[in-house]
Design an enzyme around this catalytic site. Sequence first.
Site, PDB file in Angstrom:
ATOM      1  N   CYS A 273       0.996  -0.925  -0.881  1.00  0.00           N
ATOM      2  CA  CYS A 273      -0.122   0.327  -0.079  1.00  0.00           C
ATOM      3  C   CYS A 273       1.093   1.288  -0.582  1.00  0.00           C
ATOM      4  O   CYS A 273       1.406   1.941  -0.544  1.00  0.00           O
ATOM      5  CB  CYS A 273      -1.546   0.143   0.532  1.00  0.00           C
ATOM      6  SG  CYS A 273      -2.441   1.167   0.697  1.00  0.00           S
TER       7      CYS A 273
ATOM      8  N   HIS B 207      -3.873  -4.966   0.263  1.00  0.00           N
ATOM      9  CA  HIS B 207      -3.400  -5.913   0.807  1.00  0.00           C
ATOM     10  C   HIS B 207      -3.125  -7.064   1.084  1.00  0.00           C
ATOM     11  O   HIS B 207      -4.298  -7.421   1.220  1.00  0.00           O
ATOM     12  CB  HIS B 207      -4.445  -4.752   2.399  1.00  0.00           C
ATOM     13  CG  HIS B 207      -3.936  -3.588   2.843  1.00  0.00           C
ATOM     14  ND1 HIS B 207      -2.984  -3.418   3.519  1.00  0.00           N
ATOM     15  CD2 HIS B 207      -4.480  -2.004   2.240  1.00  0.00           C
ATOM     16  CE1 HIS B 207      -2.880  -1.776   3.753  1.00  0.00           C
ATOM     17  NE2 HIS B 207      -3.903  -1.590   2.630  1.00  0.00           N
TER      18      HIS B 207
ATOM     19  N   GLU C 266      -2.377  -9.383   3.753  1.00  0.00           N
ATOM     20  CA  GLU C 266      -2.335  -9.735   4.702  1.00  0.00           C
ATOM     21  C   GLU C 266      -3.838  -9.810   5.237  1.00  0.00           C
ATOM     22  O   GLU C 266      -4.613 -10.068   6.357  1.00  0.00           O
ATOM     23  CB  GLU C 266      -1.953  -8.875   6.175  1.00  0.00           C
ATOM     24  CG  GLU C 266      -2.275  -7.122   6.469  1.00  0.00           C
ATOM     25  CD  GLU C 266      -2.181  -6.524   5.076  1.00  0.00           C
ATOM     26  OE1 GLU C 266      -2.295  -5.018   5.274  1.00  0.00           O
ATOM     27  OE2 GLU C 266      -1.650  -6.541   3.998  1.00  0.00           O
TER      28      GLU C 266
END
Length: 208
Positions: A79, A188, A190
């Site tokens: 990001c 993202h 994650e």
Amino acid sequence: MIGIIDYLAGNLTSVARALAYLGYKCFISSDIKELKKAERIIFPGVGAAKSAMESLKKFYLDEFLKESFFKGVPILGICLGTQIIFEFSEEDGGTKTLGLLKGKVVKFPQPLLWKEEVLKVPHMGWNKVNWVKEHPVFKGLDPDYEYYFVHSYFVIPEDKEVICGITFYGVNFSSAIAYKNLVAVQFHPEKSGKPGLQILKQFCEWNP
């Protein structure tokens, strides 16, 4: 061991939790001496380019990242971490960034239109990535997978050869980048479920 850079840009614990889930040891730090012990580096972040660069310089992490890049340490930008690796961001009236790669960061056009619909900025939610170049960190990903995005700006690399993935949101933009020992994603991983974990796992096993 994987070092997660803490430069007061948030979104660190979710990355650490994802790595722990995958079975990889990691630590979060802004201490260069500790980070130099890491075998690979993750450079995540949310927020604004100007304040992020101020924090990086405060902890001398800007020079650490440049040094790590030129030494060949595997680095993953996420990001804001993806945007800062380029030379310049239009955010906050213009901010000089790390310059690991040539290119700039620009804001989505206003208004952002698609088929007479005004799209919201920031781009927030799930979207696909069109993988245009093969890379070990992005291998084997189903083209129908979607990834989680939260951003108002996107990168325009000078060298189009570094682009591995493109996403459409009103305009086409670069959403995955790779060059030598550096990979970076605008989304993202994650927070992107199975495909995001696959990317993290493949980064942790990648030897550029």
